[in-house]
Scaffold this active site. Structure first.
Site, mmCIF file in Angstrom:
data_model
loop_
_atom_site.group_PDB
_atom_site.id
_atom_site.type_symbol
_atom_site.label_atom_id
_atom_site.label_comp_id
_atom_site.label_asym_id
_atom_site.label_seq_id
_atom_site.Cartn_x
_atom_site.Cartn_y
_atom_site.Cartn_z
ATOM 1 N N LYS A 204 -4.780 -13.124 11.508
ATOM 2 C CA LYS A 204 -4.222 -11.994 12.273
ATOM 3 C C LYS A 204 -3.768 -12.393 13.685
ATOM 4 O O LYS A 204 -2.669 -12.887 13.856
ATOM 5 C CB LYS A 204 -5.222 -10.846 12.316
ATOM 6 C CG LYS A 204 -5.338 -10.137 10.952
ATOM 7 C CD LYS A 204 -5.909 -8.764 11.073
ATOM 8 C CE LYS A 204 -6.088 -8.072 9.747
ATOM 9 N NZ LYS A 204 -4.907 -7.420 9.240
ATOM 10 N N TYR B 105 -14.375 -5.421 3.732
ATOM 11 C CA TYR B 105 -12.993 -5.686 3.313
ATOM 12 C C TYR B 105 -12.656 -7.110 3.738
ATOM 13 O O TYR B 105 -12.738 -7.449 4.926
ATOM 14 C CB TYR B 105 -11.989 -4.701 3.933
ATOM 15 C CG TYR B 105 -10.581 -5.049 3.514
ATOM 16 C CD1 TYR B 105 -10.108 -4.716 2.254
ATOM 17 C CD2 TYR B 105 -9.740 -5.773 4.363
ATOM 18 C CE1 TYR B 105 -8.831 -5.084 1.844
ATOM 19 C CE2 TYR B 105 -8.456 -6.147 3.960
ATOM 20 C CZ TYR B 105 -8.011 -5.798 2.699
ATOM 21 O OH TYR B 105 -6.758 -6.169 2.288
ATOM 22 N N TYR C 95 0.825 -1.222 0.000
ATOM 23 C CA TYR C 95 0.000 0.000 0.000
ATOM 24 C C TYR C 95 0.854 1.265 0.000
ATOM 25 O O TYR C 95 0.503 2.255 0.637
ATOM 26 C CB TYR C 95 -0.912 0.051 1.235
ATOM 27 C CG TYR C 95 -1.792 -1.142 1.427
ATOM 28 C CD1 TYR C 95 -2.728 -1.510 0.459
ATOM 29 C CD2 TYR C 95 -1.712 -1.905 2.581
ATOM 30 C CE1 TYR C 95 -3.553 -2.608 0.640
ATOM 31 C CE2 TYR C 95 -2.536 -3.012 2.769
ATOM 32 C CZ TYR C 95 -3.453 -3.352 1.785
ATOM 33 O OH TYR C 95 -4.273 -4.435 1.974
ATOM 34 N N ASP D 40 -16.389 -13.568 8.758
ATOM 35 C CA ASP D 40 -14.963 -13.240 8.619
ATOM 36 C C ASP D 40 -14.531 -12.534 9.905
ATOM 37 O O ASP D 40 -14.757 -11.336 10.073
ATOM 38 C CB ASP D 40 -14.766 -12.341 7.388
ATOM 39 C CG ASP D 40 -13.318 -11.878 7.234
ATOM 40 O OD1 ASP D 40 -12.514 -12.138 8.142
ATOM 41 O OD2 ASP D 40 -13.001 -11.247 6.214
#
Ligand code: PLP
Length: 423
Positions: free
Chosen positions: A268, A146, A19, A239
């Site tokens: 994560k 997302y 990014y 999610d």
């Protein structure tokens, strides 16, 4: 003697960061080490990691229990392919996760990041129907969603800046409006009335649309989605790549609504932030659709590092730290956030102040959008003051590791206070 190796020069010449527009901004800051809630640059300056290094660090950096579990595992079995082989760390991790994940989830498919955990979930859902001889090709996803950066995960995510260059290659999904601002249940009813037999699954980020702007939504809306999918026999994918492992208070965000999905995506924080690992958990009902003597009914998905024993060992050690003391730490963070947000809410430039568990967020009055320069300004302002923040455009948030103390949090609140005072 100084080390002649110049990290920044080599970085500038050879590394490509995520990014990152390399034609703009400051060069990346070399970090020499990390411990607890702090990163340390090469001069030893501490930086409070108020966003858990992209939401992965759970109990704190370099936690000794996780570090030693990895070291021990590395000396025993560092890796073996996971087709045709199995091992204790994977089996122990699966058993541990299934003991405390919601509902009757009972199968664990391991991969290596959040995007792949989602890819696996979608492939499971699509093939679930195909194996039964039904053609259901549609997935329903939320506005502002997302789910990651691989092509399937991008297809499910809100279309915009992150997906624009690839839009011709993304598959279509049906969109539900933001449950924080709309009657999502009503729209889902309409979709189901029109296209029920084409829909394979509905995917949501329970309670919190993360990268889409840290938008908090309600347990009631989550329950409505679950009720409707269950009634119609459509699969629901949760999610929890961001929300899992206590970020929103309870261990899993689905617990706010007392619901259980058919498929749960985790990553994560799963390893405490030490190593990449993804997990896609599902029910026996789904697994049985793949169980056959026909090879073609198998789930054709895998990664070289599937079920890496080091990552599994880290995850088991991190899981063991999610005890009552950890829950008390999360409650302390939430209490501090609630005090702070009450103060920020009084500032004229603050919009939509909110707290959900260990997540605090608000917008700064400005044009919304990821490219709003205010995000980069606050990032630089905070870094100069020893705090790592990375706003999503004009959406400011804190998402600290659970070892953060009141005084660590005060540091971050002070930075926000000072930044707001300039507006
Ligand atoms: N799903 C959610 C809800 C996320 O927040 C993210 C990352 O931010 C992902 C999936 C993708 O995870 P990864 O960056 O590990 O691919």
């Amino acid at each position: 003697m100084t080390d002649p190796f110049d990290i920044s020069a080599v970085d500038r010449a050879h590394l490509w960061h995520p990014y990152t527009q390399h034609g703009l901004g400051r060069p990346p800051l070399p970090i020499a080490r990390a411990e607890g809630a702090y990163l340390y640059d090469s001069s030893g300056r501490p930086i409070f990691d108020a966003i858990s290094s992209w939401w992965v660090t759970l109990h704190g950096h370099a936690h000794p229990a996780i570090a030693s579990a990895i070291a021990e595992q590395a000396g025993t079995l560092e890796h073996v392919m996971f087709a045709g082989f199995t091992h204790e760390p994977a089996a122990r991790l699966a058993a541990a996760l299934l003991e405390r994940t919601p509902g009757n989830l009972c199968r664990v498919f391991l991969s290596d990041n959040g995007s792949t955990a989602v890819e696996v979930a979608v492939k499971m859902a699509l093939q679930f129907w195909r194996n039964a001889g039904e053609s259901r090709r549609l997935i329903v996803a939320l506005e502002h969603a997302y789910h990651g950066d691989t092509f399937g995960a991008m297809s499910l995510s809100e279309r915009g800046l992150f997906t624009a260059a690839f839009s011709d290659h993304l598959f279509d999904v049906l969109r539900l409006p933001d449950p924080g601002t709309s009657d999502t249940g009503l729209v889902l009813d309409q979709l189901l009335a029109e296209r029920r037999r084409e829909i394979a699954a509905v995917i949501v980020e329970p309670m919190l649309l993360g990268a889409g702007g840290m938008r908090v939504w309600s347990a009631d809306a989550l329950r409505e989605i679950r009720d409707r999918t269950a009634r119609q026999g459509i699969l629901m994918i949760a999610d929890e790549v961001l929300t899992g492992f206590g970020r929103t208070g309870p261990l899993f965000a689905c617990e706010h609504a007392g619901i259980a999905p058919d498929i749960l995506c985790l990553s994560k924080g799963i390893t405490g932030g030490f190593l990449p690992l993804g997990a896609t958990l599902t029910t026996e009902r789904i697994f049985e659709r793949f169980l056959s003597v026909e090879r073609r009914k198998a789930l054709f998905h895998g990664h070289s590092y599937t079920a890496n024993p080091l990552a599994c060992a880290a995850a088991i050690a991190s899981w063991a730290l999610l005890d009552d003391t950890c829950a008390e730490r999360r409650r302390l963070i939430e209490r501090c956030h609630r005090r702070a947000i009450a103060e920020f809410a009084r500032h004229a430039a603050v919009r939509a102040p909110r707290v959900l568990g260990t997540v605090l967020a608000f917008e700064i009055e400005a044009e919304s959008g990821y490219l709003n320069p205010i995000g980069a300004e606050l990032h630089a302002f905070a870094l100069e003051r020893g705090v790592l923040l990375r706003p999503l455009g004009n959406t400011v948030y804190l998402l600290p590791p659970y070892c953060a103390t009141e005084s660590d949090l005060d540091r971050a609140y002070d930075v926000l206070r000072a930044f707001l005072a300039l507006r």
